[in-house]
Motif scaffolding. Sequence first.
Motif, PDB file in Angstrom:
ATOM      1  N   THR A 235       0.825  -1.198   0.000  1.00  0.00           N
ATOM      2  CA  THR A 235       0.000   0.000   0.000  1.00  0.00           C
ATOM      3  C   THR A 235       0.862   1.251   0.000  1.00  0.00           C
ATOM      4  N   LEU A 236       0.362   2.278  -0.626  1.00  0.00           N
ATOM      5  CA  LEU A 236       1.021   3.585  -0.583  1.00  0.00           C
ATOM      6  C   LEU A 236       1.012   4.136   0.836  1.00  0.00           C
ATOM      7  N   ALA A 237       0.024   3.737   1.622  1.00  0.00           N
ATOM      8  CA  ALA A 237      -0.129   4.247   2.990  1.00  0.00           C
ATOM      9  C   ALA A 237       0.529   3.308   3.995  1.00  0.00           C
ATOM     10  N   GLU A 238       1.832   3.087   3.825  1.00  0.00           N
ATOM     11  CA  GLU A 238       2.508   2.139   4.721  1.00  0.00           C
ATOM     12  C   GLU A 238       2.512   2.627   6.165  1.00  0.00           C
ATOM     13  N   GLY A 239       2.348   3.919   6.380  1.00  0.00           N
ATOM     14  CA  GLY A 239       2.332   4.459   7.735  1.00  0.00           C
ATOM     15  C   GLY A 239       1.124   4.023   8.555  1.00  0.00           C
ATOM     16  N   ILE A 240       0.044   3.596   7.874  1.00  0.00           N
ATOM     17  CA  ILE A 240      -1.129   3.083   8.593  1.00  0.00           C
ATOM     18  C   ILE A 240      -1.392   1.628   8.231  1.00  0.00           C
ATOM     19  N   ALA A 241      -0.381   0.957   7.682  1.00  0.00           N
ATOM     20  CA  ALA A 241      -0.513  -0.457   7.318  1.00  0.00           C
ATOM     21  C   ALA A 241      -0.233  -1.314   8.544  1.00  0.00           C
ATOM     22  N   VAL A 242      -1.197  -1.319   9.460  1.00  0.00           N
ATOM     23  CA  VAL A 242      -1.049  -1.997  10.754  1.00  0.00           C
ATOM     24  C   VAL A 242      -2.067  -3.125  10.840  1.00  0.00           C
ATOM     25  N   LYS A 243      -1.630  -4.305  11.254  1.00  0.00           N
ATOM     26  CA  LYS A 243      -2.554  -5.438  11.364  1.00  0.00           C
ATOM     27  C   LYS A 243      -3.165  -5.560  12.751  1.00  0.00           C
ATOM     28  N   ASN A 244      -2.488  -5.033  13.770  1.00  0.00           N
ATOM     29  CA  ASN A 244      -2.980  -5.144  15.148  1.00  0.00           C
ATOM     30  C   ASN A 244      -3.206  -3.756  15.735  1.00  0.00           C
ATOM     31  N   VAL A 245      -4.446  -3.442  16.084  1.00  0.00           N
ATOM     32  CA  VAL A 245      -4.728  -2.143  16.704  1.00  0.00           C
ATOM     33  C   VAL A 245      -4.473  -2.226  18.204  1.00  0.00           C
ATOM     34  N   GLY A 246      -4.476  -1.069  18.858  1.00  0.00           N
ATOM     35  CA  GLY A 246      -4.118  -1.021  20.269  1.00  0.00           C
ATOM     36  C   GLY A 246      -5.238  -1.462  21.195  1.00  0.00           C
ATOM     37  N   GLY A 247      -4.842  -2.112  22.271  1.00  0.00           N
ATOM     38  CA  GLY A 247      -5.819  -2.455  23.299  1.00  0.00           C
ATOM     39  C   GLY A 247      -6.358  -1.238  24.023  1.00  0.00           C
ATOM     40  N   LEU A 248      -5.560  -0.175  24.106  1.00  0.00           N
ATOM     41  CA  LEU A 248      -6.020   1.075  24.707  1.00  0.00           C
ATOM     42  C   LEU A 248      -6.843   1.898  23.718  1.00  0.00           C
ATOM     43  N   THR A 249      -6.466   1.838  22.451  1.00  0.00           N
ATOM     44  CA  THR A 249      -7.119   2.693  21.462  1.00  0.00           C
ATOM     45  C   THR A 249      -8.462   2.151  20.992  1.00  0.00           C
ATOM     46  N   LEU A 250      -8.614   0.849  20.947  1.00  0.00           N
ATOM     47  CA  LEU A 250      -9.854   0.262  20.439  1.00  0.00           C
ATOM     48  C   LEU A 250     -11.104   0.764  21.165  1.00  0.00           C
ATOM     49  N   PRO A 251     -11.156   0.723  22.503  1.00  0.00           N
ATOM     50  CA  PRO A 251     -12.369   1.216  23.166  1.00  0.00           C
ATOM     51  C   PRO A 251     -12.612   2.714  22.968  1.00  0.00           C
ATOM     52  N   VAL A 252     -11.553   3.493  22.789  1.00  0.00           N
ATOM     53  CA  VAL A 252     -11.734   4.924  22.528  1.00  0.00           C
ATOM     54  C   VAL A 252     -12.424   5.118  21.182  1.00  0.00           C
ATOM     55  N   VAL A 253     -11.938   4.421  20.170  1.00  0.00           N
ATOM     56  CA  VAL A 253     -12.545   4.525  18.844  1.00  0.00           C
ATOM     57  C   VAL A 253     -13.992   4.047  18.883  1.00  0.00           C
ATOM     58  N   GLN A 254     -14.248   2.956  19.574  1.00  0.00           N
ATOM     59  CA  GLN A 254     -15.616   2.445  19.687  1.00  0.00           C
ATOM     60  C   GLN A 254     -16.545   3.477  20.321  1.00  0.00           C
ATOM     61  N   ALA A 255     -16.030   4.218  21.283  1.00  0.00           N
ATOM     62  CA  ALA A 255     -16.874   5.147  22.033  1.00  0.00           C
ATOM     63  C   ALA A 255     -17.047   6.495  21.347  1.00  0.00           C
ATOM     64  N   LEU A 256     -16.015   6.973  20.653  1.00  0.00           N
ATOM     65  CA  LEU A 256     -16.014   8.375  20.230  1.00  0.00           C
ATOM     66  C   LEU A 256     -15.990   8.607  18.725  1.00  0.00           C
ATOM     67  N   VAL A 257     -15.666   7.602  17.938  1.00  0.00           N
ATOM     68  CA  VAL A 257     -15.567   7.764  16.484  1.00  0.00           C
ATOM     69  C   VAL A 257     -16.872   7.322  15.842  1.00  0.00           C
ATOM     70  N   SER A 258     -17.442   8.202  15.026  1.00  0.00           N
ATOM     71  CA  SER A 258     -18.765   7.918  14.470  1.00  0.00           C
ATOM     72  C   SER A 258     -18.727   6.984  13.273  1.00  0.00           C
TER      73      SER A 258
END
Length: 421
Positions: A235-258
Amino acid sequence: MSLAQNGVPPLPVSVDDVRAAQAQLEGQVLRTPTLPAPKLSALTGAEVWVKYENMQVTNSFKDRGAFVRMSRLDEAQRRAGVITMSAGNHAQAVAYHAQRLGIPATIVMPEQTPQVKVRSTEAFGARVVLDGETLAESQIRALRIAEEEGLSLIHPYDDVDVIAGQGTVALEMLEDAPDLDILVVPIGGGGLISGIAIAAKALKPGIEIVGVESALYPSMINAMQGQPKPNGGPTLAEGIAVKNVGGLTLPVVQALVSEILLVSEPDLERAVNAFAANQKTMAEGAGAAGLAAMLAHPDRFRGRKVGIVLCGGNIDARILASIMVRELEREQRIASFRLTINDQPGVLGRIATRLGEMGANILEVEHRRLFLNVPAKGATLDITVETRDGRHAQQVYEALCRFEGIPCRRIDAGGSPLQSQ
């Protein structure tokens, strides 16, 4: 993907933590501007404001979280040194600020990391270890070295200090443009969008946070759906080419990202080109993901006041040049034609003269006599020209088709006939 927001669970970082990080960063990183972008607004149909994090010393927002995390190490931890795994921007940020703070740094990078990022990291005095095809594989090696050598891990995104540091982006954006309706933020492991969402929602509860992932790496969506989409690929976007998201970040995204939007590789290329052509600024693939989402989903943002984070500008010059030429081809400002001509003196000159009369600038000519589908006394002539736009390219094509009865067809950059002709 729409996300539920029924109640907000306890979050790992508060807006007060982000404010404390902001105070700590004063004089240590650049307070980058958030500026209106009228040309991008015309392109998308929204009122676009850009946060220029590509202006940081390492050309990425990663300076923020890396400095906050390392500045809070105790003396023994500083002497022992730090280690991280990164596809590039976090690596450079850790290396740069470790050098400033006198801390030895080791960086484990995937083997396919662009050389521009490897060289930049080494230039800040860090030891670079290339290991693994993905960031997840690099993390395994980093954890092993950390244990063997007693190094402190500076996680790229799953760390409260890093999240707080990245959240300062939102504080600055809303200081510069308090009327923003939506913030569009790239998602890799989730550190940037988590910090931004926590800070922005605290300051302006009604603001909408929209995430963007590469369609090849829908890791955050996968973490929420439980029925994973395919995940991986170049991918051109290698900076966000991540297979595992954060255990701390996941609940934040679930709660606050529409919502989380996916963008294709052509979307990313178009956005990188738009930043270069319209804003005269460098954006890597991940850095352009917010704009890519707006270009790919214009109805989602039309008429709204939207802030996008140009989160990184570390793109290889060769890749940028290739993208800009490809966009010219997509816009038909570069067009190619194949003519079958009589191999006689003066034919090529007459064709060149006709193209000049049409206002087409010749970029490349390839003359071939050995194709078996060409008469023995003939030749194939491939001509690539620069045109004003698609309409002009079609006019040039039609003129060539009428020129001396010479057979002509349009071809793509690889020499294949275009189906529309």
